[in-house]
Design a protein around this motif. Structure first.
Motif, PDB file in Angstrom:
ATOM      1  N   SER B   7      47.714 -12.621  22.590  1.00 34.69           N
ATOM      2  CA  SER B   7      48.405 -11.949  21.504  1.00 34.69           C
ATOM      3  C   SER B   7      47.612 -10.711  21.117  1.00 34.69           C
ATOM      4  O   SER B   7      46.520 -10.467  21.594  1.00 34.69           O
ATOM      5  N   ARG B   8      48.178  -9.974  20.208  1.00 40.24           N
ATOM      6  CA  ARG B   8      47.503  -8.754  19.803  1.00 40.24           C
ATOM      7  C   ARG B   8      46.161  -9.052  19.160  1.00 40.24           C
ATOM      8  O   ARG B   8      45.258  -8.231  19.191  1.00 40.24           O
ATOM      9  N   ARG B   9      46.031 -10.208  18.583  1.00 43.10           N
ATOM     10  CA  ARG B   9      44.786 -10.516  17.895  1.00 43.10           C
ATOM     11  C   ARG B   9      43.872 -11.370  18.750  1.00 43.10           C
ATOM     12  O   ARG B   9      42.938 -11.958  18.252  1.00 43.10           O
ATOM     13  N   VAL B  10      44.161 -11.440  19.993  1.00 40.90           N
ATOM     14  CA  VAL B  10      43.305 -12.225  20.866  1.00 40.90           C
ATOM     15  C   VAL B  10      42.727 -11.304  21.914  1.00 40.90           C
ATOM     16  O   VAL B  10      43.269 -10.265  22.219  1.00 40.90           O
ATOM     17  N   ARG B  12      41.370  -9.240  24.981  1.00 39.05           N
ATOM     18  CA  ARG B  12      42.018  -8.733  26.187  1.00 39.05           C
ATOM     19  C   ARG B  12      41.005  -8.150  27.134  1.00 39.05           C
ATOM     20  O   ARG B  12      41.347  -7.457  28.070  1.00 39.05           O
ATOM     21  N   ARG B  13      39.776  -8.391  26.879  1.00 44.54           N
ATOM     22  CA  ARG B  13      38.755  -7.867  27.766  1.00 44.54           C
ATOM     23  C   ARG B  13      38.935  -8.508  29.137  1.00 44.54           C
ATOM     24  O   ARG B  13      39.295  -9.660  29.252  1.00 44.54           O
ATOM     25  N   ASP B  14      38.678  -7.750  30.145  1.00 43.87           N
ATOM     26  CA  ASP B  14      38.773  -8.240  31.523  1.00 43.87           C
ATOM     27  C   ASP B  14      40.204  -8.516  31.949  1.00 43.87           C
ATOM     28  O   ASP B  14      40.437  -9.245  32.888  1.00 43.87           O
ATOM     29  N   LEU B  15      41.113  -7.971  31.227  1.00 43.89           N
ATOM     30  CA  LEU B  15      42.479  -8.330  31.551  1.00 43.89           C
ATOM     31  C   LEU B  15      43.309  -7.115  31.912  1.00 43.89           C
ATOM     32  O   LEU B  15      43.065  -6.018  31.448  1.00 43.89           O
ATOM     33  N   LYS B  17      47.439  -6.212  32.019  1.00 42.62           N
ATOM     34  CA  LYS B  17      48.744  -6.754  31.703  1.00 42.62           C
ATOM     35  C   LYS B  17      49.727  -6.302  32.765  1.00 42.62           C
ATOM     36  O   LYS B  17      49.899  -5.118  32.988  1.00 42.62           O
ATOM     37  N   ILE B 141      29.568 -17.182  17.948  1.00 39.70           N
ATOM     38  CA  ILE B 141      30.715 -17.275  18.859  1.00 39.70           C
ATOM     39  C   ILE B 141      31.855 -16.361  18.420  1.00 39.70           C
ATOM     40  O   ILE B 141      32.890 -16.328  19.058  1.00 39.70           O
ATOM     41  N   GLY B 142      31.645 -15.650  17.313  1.00 40.92           N
ATOM     42  CA  GLY B 142      32.725 -14.805  16.808  1.00 40.92           C
ATOM     43  C   GLY B 142      33.232 -13.835  17.851  1.00 40.92           C
ATOM     44  O   GLY B 142      34.429 -13.701  18.075  1.00 40.92           O
ATOM     45  N   PHE B 143      32.295 -13.198  18.543  1.00 37.64           N
ATOM     46  CA  PHE B 143      32.748 -12.192  19.510  1.00 37.64           C
ATOM     47  C   PHE B 143      33.275 -12.844  20.781  1.00 37.64           C
ATOM     48  O   PHE B 143      34.033 -12.240  21.529  1.00 37.64           O
ATOM     49  N   LYS B 145      35.496 -14.827  20.828  1.00 32.30           N
ATOM     50  CA  LYS B 145      36.940 -14.912  20.625  1.00 32.30           C
ATOM     51  C   LYS B 145      37.637 -13.623  21.027  1.00 32.30           C
ATOM     52  O   LYS B 145      38.864 -13.547  21.008  1.00 32.30           O
ATOM     53  N   ASN B 146      36.863 -12.619  21.332  1.00 33.02           N
ATOM     54  CA  ASN B 146      37.445 -11.354  21.761  1.00 33.02           C
ATOM     55  C   ASN B 146      36.995 -11.006  23.173  1.00 33.02           C
ATOM     56  O   ASN B 146      36.958  -9.856  23.553  1.00 33.02           O
ATOM     57  N   PHE B 147      36.612 -11.998  23.934  1.00 33.22           N
ATOM     58  CA  PHE B 147      36.017 -11.721  25.230  1.00 33.22           C
ATOM     59  C   PHE B 147      36.980 -11.981  26.375  1.00 33.22           C
ATOM     60  O   PHE B 147      36.717 -11.608  27.501  1.00 33.22           O
TER      61      PHE B 147
END
Lengths: 361, 759
Positions: B7-10, B12-15, B17, B141-143, B145-147
């Motif tokens: 989702s937009r708030r999840v 997207r690194r290494d991805l 689309k 672990i906060g970051f 969640k954006n990895f």
């Protein structure tokens, strides 16, 4: 003139009690070779530890964080491998001398103290070939030293200074204005492309993101702290070819990442400049670069050092530095090194003392 | 390589689309045992830090040689069908900070099973009972969640410590007994630039060997410079004076044209020959993956097997699988070292099947090729274009990170293969320039080839000839990897549409056993022995490239004599077909084996009435089964729900009243009068569950009224109960429902049970 034709004087360390400790390297600097995919890129570096000319056996040598597995042999020799494909300066110390013997006799407390304080360094550097032997006299003006910086093959020039990345930098604070430590800031473009992460912030709360602004993208900004990921709800557009400054705020409650504008909106400001990587040669006295105008090596590795005024007698020596830096001015191969790019003091990993130039009075 | 839908708030690194589906690019990735004794690996030697003859699985691949072949012989071809579950552990239960999905390969040392989860959590469980001993989790672990990538593939054990590599490039040492942090270092302090901000990350398990910890990393698709490094396990200081770099420095060789392009990361664990102290490891693809124009030449040392001196990090030899990779064809899986019968003679060799869909075998001493690119997958390697080309394998197959196994009982090499051709679209030159250091560097996009359903195959190659012996299809892509045993069993597990653990006869490839594990599997089985019992442990939860978005993170452990109740969704592969739910006239039928016997088919959740809390469509006591005293009652429990587990217990009215408010826990009124084996957990599946009495039936010797209740907590309280009457005056069984009942397809009436017609 090849600057590698030099003595091993830097291996010698004179301690406070008058002892002379030598690590006995044949050379304190070796020239960089091109990386070989099918060959060996490590070179054995041998030394011989002596104290007042007597071999020190049984001492454990450390090279940066690496402790050699075997102590010095009976004649004080030791050996380790160095990667000869990267510019580097490695600090060599004695990690443990408790079982050391000097000429067969256990070291005294004074000798142990001297040994454990001794250090030297070995470097891997670009080959500096100067255009002639510079002669320097106190009071000289507008002295110019030129030469080439190459790999050991003498033909392949040092990689040229290059624009590396644009940056976003700023400070992340809590709602009360206190800088936040251990925060990782990130951005990501809408298609998951153009993402970047910062390193964890230090006590100052400063962060830096390295990226390439994509004019077709909008970016989400996030910050990870503890177990929470704070997310900015306002996508940001960054101008192409520009860096930016943007301070951020982590709220006391909720997980929205805020900016410093009204209602927590992000306030990115254009920041002229970019981050570059380049390697140069300069002159230093006592770990400090002298006031000189340097040029980046051009595409053939040619560089120059212009000294406006030779102020004092003494000894200058060359240093080399691979620098990663932000600057508002464009840096080009063969062009002048911008002001403020050189550090006031040489960093520990910068090779120095590569060739002594005596300034006579 | 992995993919994720975000989702937009999840993160997207290494991805990338692609066509609405975000697809990541590099498919991707103990002391132990030495398996390279003389001859075949029949008997592994001891773990370096412990006794010699344990039943442990002490390192990632069981032995340093990464053979994943165990000498245990309790579970055989003959009895494997009797293997059942003995314990399981749900990592998400009570730990909502752990994302679903599982790629962890457990190790077992001294009776303790160490396993990781996403976000770098480490669990120590009693390997015999599954009891939690300790859990360790990172503070920051906060970051994570954006990895984008969240997985971790396991730990190493040595010197009383458990070693973990974290997503943000740390080496962590944890006390194996207490779970307390001993020490943590930042890899970038000793490997220049090896920082998450520059595109590196860790999902790999480290390898402990002889006091040294070997550490690779991931990040090829982010353009990093691959490396292998060694640390002293005692204090995590460097054990090598320099990292071993797999590709040139930025600005040199094929990295001259684009400073941010790179690759060659070893993202699965290394392999060690303890006789020669050679460390072998496989390297990942070059980047930009699909855009070769900016990385001219063959890009040596990527997609390669590299042999180095384990003590010093000096290169010994390198052998590249394919040159000029334009398809993301990492050599991903661990290199397998073995002394095998090769061409009629015993030779020490190393081998690996790669994502290119081909298999290589080299002389372990000098890297000379023995078998050169034997194809085991569909092969089609066209040059990518902006318009797109179909490449086979796609970047997610053929042999991805799933470990491979050498089985000395057959001299076969076993591979889990993925058949998933992909549409590759090359980026434009302008797009290639638009990236910063550490950003994704695929040089294009990919998606599954249109109108092609990916699937898996398991492959055996005869080491003697280099020929494929069998290559058999299974429904889902294979992400798990192989483990083989001394009894000629090959164990692996499936993914979407094949959520089973399988045992094959390695000699023939015949499927001997399939057991539903309730979810997709993206890690190979671990096999160990404790107190004379052989166990098979398997993490369940799948990964973003295994078919569906992960929702689980479990470990299931099996042994002979365990509960043979499978976990839905169990897609039968070489298992009996699902039996049809009995129709109304089959609810109560004569027992063909007993004159005074009757069979009751209790169908849980037959209808959606009462929110599915019913038997045969009736709840709250609206159905009554009446059976004459001293008759034998057989109950078969069916569950029509694919989502909720159910059970049945015959209990007394008094006990029912007492327990129904206590969320179940009913006492059976007769010995074994319940189904399945754990009625509180219940079951989901296609096959009926028998009563747990020895004979599968109960003798109704005591007249009275009993309650048929579901014992899954909360279900009886919601009305999932009916009535059993044992009537001394009745002459035949009957089934009746009350007027207020919830009928199904007509109202059941008292069912005659005499005669075969109603049976």
């Amino acid at each position: 003139m090849n600057v590698f034709k030099r003595s091993n004087v830097l291996s010698d360390v004179r301690s406070a009690n008058g002892s002379t400790i030598s690590f006995g390297f044949a050379k304190n600097a070796i020239p960089i070779t091109l990386w070989k995919g099918t060959g060996r890129n490590l070179v054995a570096t041998a030394g011989k530890l002596t104290l007042n000319g007597q071999p020190v056996a049984g001492a454990t040598i450390r090279v940066d964080h690496y402790t050699l597995p075997n102590p010095t042999t009976g004649d004080g020799t030791f050996q380790f491998l160095r990667d000869q494909t990267l510019i580097d300066r490695r600090r060599v110390t004695i990690a443990d001398a408790k079982r050391a013997k000097i000429a067969g006799t256990p070291a005294t407390q004074d000798q142990l103290g001297a040994l454990t304080k001794a250090s030297t360094a070995v470097s891997t550097v670009y080959l500096l070939t100067l255009d002639g032997q510079p002669t320097l006299h106190q009071g000289d003006h507008d002295v110019k030293i030129t030469g080439r910086m190459t790999f050991a093959d003498k033909t392949t020039p040092v990689p040229p200074v290059t624009l590396w990345d644009y940056i976003i930098r700023g400070v992340i604070r809590n709602e009360h204005g206190k800088p936040m430590q251990n925060v990782i800031v990130s951005i990501s473009g809408e298609n998951g492309e153009s993402s970047a992460l910062s390193s964890p912030t230090g006590a100052s709360g400063e962060y830096t993101l390295r990226f390439f602004p994509d004019p077709d993208n909008q970016y989400d900004v996030r910050a990870g702290f503890g177990e929470t990921l704070y997310t900015g709800m306002q996508p940001i557009h960054f101008a192409p070819g520009e860096s930016a400054e943007m301070d951020l705020v982590i709220p006391d409650t909720g997980d929205d990442l805020l900016g410093t504008g009204a209602n927590g909106t992000f306030q990115p400001k254009e920041l002229d400049g970019a981050e570059y990587i380049g390697t140069l040669a300069g002159l230093a006295v006592n770990q400090r670069p002298i006031d000189a105008t340097l040029t980046w090596p051009d595409d053939q590795g040619a560089f120059s050092i212009s000294i406006p005024s030779v102020d004092a007698a003494g000894t200058l020596s060359f240093f080399q530095a691979q620098l990663r830096f932000f600057t508002p001015t464009k840096q080009t191969p063969g062009g002048s090194v911008g002001k403020g790019i050189l550090p006031a003091e040489l960093a520990p990993k910068m090779p120095r003392g590569l060739h002594a130039l005596k300034v006579t009075s | 390589m992995g993919f994720d839908v975000l989702s937009r708030r999840v993160s997207r690194r290494d991805l990338l689309k692609v066509s609405g589906v975000a697809v990541a690019a590099t498919a991707v990735g103990v002391g132990p045992r030495l398996a390279n004794g003389p001859g075949l690996f029949a008997a592994p030697a001891a773990a370096p830090s412990k006794g010699a003859t344990s039943g442990d699985w002490p390192t990632f691949g069981y032995d340093y040689a990464q053979t994943r072949h165990v000498p245990f012989d309790q579970i055989t071809k003959e009895n494997v069908a009797k293997v059942g579950r003995v314990w399981s552990y749900d990592f998400l239960e009570g730990n909502k900070d752990i994302p679903p999905g599982q790629e962890s390969f457990p190790i077992v040392v001294d009776g303790v099973l160490y396993v990781t989860t996403s976000f770098d959590n480490v669990f120590a469980l009693d390997a015999k009972s599954g009891k939690l001993l300790w859990r360790w989790k990172p503070e920051q672990i906060g970051f994570f969640k954006n990895f984008g990538l969240t997985y971790n593939r396991g730990v190493a054990y040595g010197e009383g410590k458990v070693y973990l590599l974290t997503l943000d490039m740390h080496v962590v040492a944890i006390d194996a007994k207490t779970g307390k942090l001993v020490k943590q270092i930042t890899i970038g302090d000793t490997v220049e630039g090896a920082d998450a901000s520059l595109g590196y990350y860790e999902t790999v398990a480290p390898i402990y060997y002889n006091g040294t910890l070997f550490v690779g990393s991931s990040g090829s698709d982010n353009g990093v410079r691959g490396f292998m490094m060694a640390y002293k396990a005692s204090d995590l200081t460097p054990a090598w004076a320099n990292p071993f770099w797999t590709v040139p420095p930025a600005g040199q060789g094929w990295r001259k044209q684009g400073n941010f392009h790179g690759g060659g990361t070893p993202w699965m664990p290394g392999t060690i020959d303890t006789e020669t102290d050679i460390l072998y490891f496989a390297t990942g693809n070059p980047s930009p993956d699909f855009f070769g124009e900016v990385r001219p030449g063959s890009n040596p040392n990527v997609d390669s097997c590299i042999a180095v001196n384990a003590k010093t990090g000096e290169q010994i030899w390198v052998a590249q699988s394919i040159t000029r990779d334009l398809w993301d064809y990492d050599m991903a899986a661990p290199i397998v070292l073995m002394t095998a019968n090769v061409g009629g003679e015993q030779r020490k060799v190393v081998a690996e099947g790669s994502k290119a869909g081909q298999w290589w075998c080299w002389d372990a001493a000098n890297g000379k090729v023995i078998y050169d690119g034997v194809p085991f997958s569909t092969i089609k390697h066209p040059k990518p274009t902006e318009q797109g080309v179909i490449a086979a394998p796609g970047p997610l197959g053929g042999a991805n990170y799933a470990p491979q196994s050498y089985d000395p009982t057959t001299n076969y090499y076993l591979i889990c293969n993925v058949e998933s051709p992909a549409l590759l679209k090359q980026a434009t030159a302008q797009q290639i320039e638009r990236r910063g250091q550490g950003d994704v560097d695929f040089g294009g996009t990919f998606e599954n080839a249109p109108n092609v359903e990916p699937y898996g195959t398991y492959v055996a190659i005869d080491m003697n000839t280099g020929k494929i012996v069998y290559n058999k299809k299974v429904p889902g892509v294979l992400r798990s990897g192989f483990t083989t045993t001394a009894t000629g069993l090959g164990l692996f597990a499936g993914t979407k549409g094949d959520e089973n653990i399988h045992a094959i006869d390695t000699s023939s490839g015949d499927m001997l056993w399939s057991f539903g594990v309730g979810g997709e599997v993206a890690a190979a089985p671990t096999v160990y022995m404790i107190d004379g019992q052989e166990y098979i442990a398997l993490t369940v939860g799948g990964t973003s490239t295994s078919g569906t978005i992960p929702t689980q993170s479990m470990i299931e452990v099996f042994a002979l004599g365990g509960n043979t109740q499978q976990i839905a969704p169990a897609t039968p592969v070489a298992t009996p077909a699902a039996q049809p739910i009995p129709g109304r006239d089959q609810w109560l039928v004569n027992d063909p084996n007993h004159t005074d016997g009757v069979i009751f088919n209790a169908i849980a959740a037959l209808t959606e009435d009462n929110n599915g809390m019913n038997f045969n469509g009736y709840g709250n006591g609206q159905m009554t089964i009446t059976v004459p005293k001293d008759w034998l009652l057989t109950i078969k429990l069916w569950n029509k729900s694919a989502r909720l587990p159910h059970s049945i217990v015959v209990t007394t009215e008094d006990n029912f009243r007492k327990q129904v408010g206590q969320s179940g826990g009913f006492e059976p009124a007769f010995v074994g009068a319940y189904a399945p084996a754990n009625p509180i957990n219940g079951y989901i599946g296609n096959s009926p569950q028998p009563l747990q009495s020895n004979s599968g039936n109960i003798k109704l010797s005591t007249p009275g009224t009993y309650i048929l209740a579901c014992d899954v907590p909360g279900h009886a309280a919601q009305g999932m109960w009916d009535v059993l009457k044992v009537d001394p005056n009745a002459t035949k069984p009957s089934l009746s429902t009350s007027q207020g009942g919830t009928p199904v397809a007509g109202t059941p009436v008292a069912s005659p049970v005499e005669g075969a017609g109603g049976m």
